[in-house]
Scaffold this motif. Sequence first.
Motif, short mmCIF file in Angstrom:
data_model
loop_
_atom_site.label_atom_id
_atom_site.label_comp_id
_atom_site.label_asym_id
_atom_site.label_seq_id
_atom_site.Cartn_x
_atom_site.Cartn_y
_atom_site.Cartn_z
N VAL A 1 1.00 -1.76 -0.63
CA VAL A 1 1.69 -0.47 -0.75
C VAL A 1 3.19 -0.71 -1.02
CG1 VAL A 1 2.34 1.66 0.44
CG2 VAL A 1 0.02 0.73 0.69
N ASP A 2 3.76 -1.65 -0.29
CA ASP A 2 5.18 -1.97 -0.45
C ASP A 2 5.46 -2.46 -1.87
OD1 ASP A 2 7.81 -2.26 0.28
OD2 ASP A 2 7.46 -3.76 1.83
N ALA A 3 4.59 -3.30 -2.38
CA ALA A 3 4.78 -3.83 -3.74
C ALA A 3 4.72 -2.71 -4.77
CB ALA A 3 3.72 -4.89 -4.04
N LEU A 4 3.82 -1.77 -4.59
CA LEU A 4 3.74 -0.63 -5.50
C LEU A 4 5.01 0.20 -5.44
CD1 LEU A 4 0.00 0.21 -4.85
CD2 LEU A 4 0.95 -0.25 -7.11
N HIS A 5 5.50 0.44 -4.23
CA HIS A 5 6.74 1.21 -4.08
C HIS A 5 7.91 0.50 -4.75
CE1 HIS A 5 5.36 3.71 -0.35
NE2 HIS A 5 4.83 4.12 -1.48
N GLN A 6 8.00 -0.80 -4.57
CA GLN A 6 9.11 -1.54 -5.17
C GLN A 6 9.02 -1.56 -6.69
OE1 GLN A 6 10.33 -5.22 -3.00
NE2 GLN A 6 8.74 -4.61 -1.55
N ALA A 7 7.81 -1.32 -7.21
CA ALA A 7 7.64 -1.20 -8.65
C ALA A 7 7.85 0.24 -9.13
CB ALA A 7 6.25 -1.69 -9.05
N GLY A 8 8.22 1.13 -8.20
CA GLY A 8 8.46 2.52 -8.57
C GLY A 8 7.21 3.36 -8.68
N ILE A 9 6.15 2.95 -8.00
CA ILE A 9 4.85 3.63 -8.11
C ILE A 9 4.46 4.21 -6.76
CG2 ILE A 9 2.40 3.32 -8.63
CD1 ILE A 9 3.40 0.83 -10.32
N GLY A 10 4.16 5.49 -6.72
CA GLY A 10 3.70 6.14 -5.51
C GLY A 10 2.25 5.80 -5.22
N VAL A 11 1.87 5.94 -3.96
CA VAL A 11 0.51 5.60 -3.53
C VAL A 11 -0.14 6.81 -2.86
CG1 VAL A 11 -0.93 4.02 -2.19
CG2 VAL A 11 1.24 3.20 -3.19
N LEU A 12 -1.16 7.35 -3.51
CA LEU A 12 -1.99 8.37 -2.92
C LEU A 12 -3.29 7.72 -2.46
CD1 LEU A 12 -1.64 11.06 -5.78
CD2 LEU A 12 -0.05 10.56 -3.91
N MET A 13 -3.96 8.32 -1.51
CA MET A 13 -5.25 7.78 -1.07
C MET A 13 -6.23 8.91 -0.80
SD MET A 13 -4.76 6.64 2.93
CE MET A 13 -6.38 7.17 3.50
N ASP A 14 -7.51 8.63 -1.04
CA ASP A 14 -8.55 9.57 -0.68
C ASP A 14 -8.74 9.53 0.83
OD1 ASP A 14 -8.93 10.21 -3.28
OD2 ASP A 14 -11.00 9.57 -3.41
N TRP A 15 -8.85 10.70 1.41
CA TRP A 15 -9.02 10.84 2.86
C TRP A 15 -10.23 11.72 3.10
CZ3 TRP A 15 -7.17 14.97 6.44
CH2 TRP A 15 -7.22 14.56 7.79
N VAL A 16 -11.10 11.31 4.04
CA VAL A 16 -12.42 11.92 4.17
C VAL A 16 -12.64 12.50 5.57
CG1 VAL A 16 -14.88 11.58 3.68
CG2 VAL A 16 -13.19 10.09 2.60
N PRO A 17 -12.13 13.69 5.84
CA PRO A 17 -12.34 14.31 7.16
C PRO A 17 -13.57 15.22 7.22
CG PRO A 17 -10.76 15.60 5.95
CD PRO A 17 -11.18 14.48 5.03
N ALA A 18 -14.35 15.27 6.15
CA ALA A 18 -15.46 16.23 6.12
C ALA A 18 -16.69 15.73 6.85
CB ALA A 18 -15.83 16.55 4.66
N HIS A 19 -16.88 14.42 6.91
CA HIS A 19 -18.13 13.91 7.48
C HIS A 19 -18.00 12.43 7.81
CE1 HIS A 19 -19.64 11.96 3.57
NE2 HIS A 19 -18.46 12.45 3.29
N PHE A 20 -19.00 11.90 8.50
CA PHE A 20 -19.03 10.47 8.84
C PHE A 20 -20.48 10.03 8.97
CE2 PHE A 20 -18.72 12.90 12.75
CZ PHE A 20 -19.64 12.31 13.60
#
Length: 765
Positions: A350-369
Amino acid sequence: MNVSPPSARPHWRRKHVRDDKPLSPPREVEAPTPLPGQERARLLAGTHHDPHALLGAHPAPGGVAVRTLRPYAKAVTLVAEGLRADLRHEGDGLFGGVLPWEPGAAPGYEFVIRYGAGPGEDEITTADPYRFLPTLGEVDLHLIGEGRHEELWRALGAHPMTVEGVRGTRFTVWAPNARGVRVAGDFNHWDPTAAPMRSLGSSGVWELFLPGVGTGALYKFDLARPDGSHTLRADPMARRTECPPATASVVEASSYTWQDAEWLAARAQTAPHREPLSVYEVHLPSWRPGLDYRELAEQLPAYVRDLGFTHVELMPPAEHPFGGSWGYQVTGFYAPTARMGAPDDFRYLVDALHQAGIGVLMDWVPAHFPKDEWALAAFDGTPLYEHPDPARAEHPDWGTLEFDLGRREVRNFLVANAVYWCEEFHIDGLRVDAVASMLYLDYSRGEGQWTPNVYGGRENLEAVAFLQEMNATVYRRCPGVITAAEESTAWPGVTRATHHVGEGGFGGLGFGFKWNMGWMHDSLEYMSKEPVHRRYHHGEMTFSLVYAWSENYILPISHDEVVHGKRSLVAKMPGDWWQQRANHRAYLAFMWAHPGKQLLFMGQEFAQGAEWSEEHGPDWWLLDPSYAAEPDHRGVRDLVRALNTEYLATPALWERDTEPAGFAWVLADAAEDNVLAFLRFAADGSPLLAVSNFSPVVREGYRLGVPEQWEGWREVLNTDAARYGGSGVANATPLPVEPEPAHGRPASLPLVLPPLATIWLRPAV
């Protein structure tokens, strides 16, 4: 907040053991009063709610009675301030003795435990876990009880710490219906008998500080169910796990030093709706199969930056047992998957992406398990994380369980989890999966299979309240972070503020963005038709502009559209290989120009012909110069790079995405020609003209009305350019504006429209 005290006082005034004081020979001690039979039985069975009342040091006639439970031990010797005392074996692994100390003034002590046959054989020395007060603060317990602990991960789980000068790990777990809880791990040979936890009252939390246990230790919780049977469970709050298929939790403490302070400071000042957002969706395990997080950090940022995407979106990085679920069936909500390394390695990526000027989104799954018996399902022997009503708990489509969002502790578990990823891993945004399945009680359920809410409706009021709380909490705590909903229905106000009451009387859900599933389905349906038939489906390309500003939209061409027989994006297109690629290029440029942000799944940026497979990932070999058809694929990738470059340089394409005034049709009804033309406007009024010709014929002298204040226009992007694999039909630059009215405007441009192509034009200034 971490409101636990930095250290806890023992039962007595502690005196430090002096290592330089000579120890006397072991002395004989009297046996303590035997434990009552029922108490002893509960302790040994792992069903006692307060083992600290039986073990450890307690006032007794003649001094202080000390008792420990050490199964398989041959002898236990207590050591304290020059004193050595052999404790008496009471059977069943219990050892005890009465020490000649004054009650309330007992010193700190350790146990020397011998497992071998003779003195000195297989000995370990450890502090007594049962001489420490709870290390969890009252405020923590209060917040947990109210379901308002926004840093729940700091209170629950396994935390290495030093208490009273003793290094170890505090274990805490929420299991309100368990008759008893014990800790099992590689540090006790997975026999939990000697590590029963204490119940911290009505909070439902169990706690134990185990000296000598540190980072890297494997552990699980042994829970006694209400019926007396036992189940061995991974920690719901584990911040690290074993690599699947192994299922143990791992004691973890981060030592990572972030280097992205400049990124975070800039992010906090952004207004995402008025900023460029071009997203590259990635399945980390298969982007380059075999790479770990740190190796990915050496390749992924450079690749994404070269193509000009502003963000990556990671398919769910949380731990999941079955790789074929792609991360959408989560068992370790607080742990990045161990398949590619440790949590700090994920931070490094994540840090490397930020230092390259790239934001990091992630899929988050609170609907089920998932229902795995070692994870969350019926965790303490009762429906705990899932709804107690089986009809509400069972997800009808995925063979999983739905969270009981009406239970405050469960809601807290998920809200804190959203905050956790943003604060602990510097994630810039959460794309919330399967929101529609959460919002409707009758989702995938027929008549008689669901119960209306208290108002007689089909809306899941508990899910609405949860999503509102989650969004409000994340936006309040994490400046610049965005949330996006995968929501496929017409639920009103998905991206309205939570205090805004709209249609149906519901407040807004509070998301920053919503995936435009309607645009995706309609436009792909249109593109799949042969050009001769597209005239009958023209409305499928224009309908999205009827509702384009009802929400803040992201236009997704995601992994879901290129798997399970749906074919890759280029393979959806009709015609021969040249026409398929031309359609593919024209569609991408139409998408980039359409109001809303855009998202493209990996492999589609170079027109991969095969469906995505999580086993081998994108077909990178198609880009190999030795491959004969390589220019076909590299040309499409070059176009994506050009799209992002021009997009970033053109505020008209993103500055007013959420405003109707940022868009104007030039030509919306040319169904017979398969042509669409529209203008986009920046905040200062500067325009971009996008024209798509979704027919395979060149159209000469195609006149389009344009604003008259600019004397000439220039073609800044043409998907039919030879360098992208096209036929090379283009417009001369600059194009002078002619004073001939067209499409309700006093001036116009006569254009050449390349076949199966989209062109962008800007004023020549």
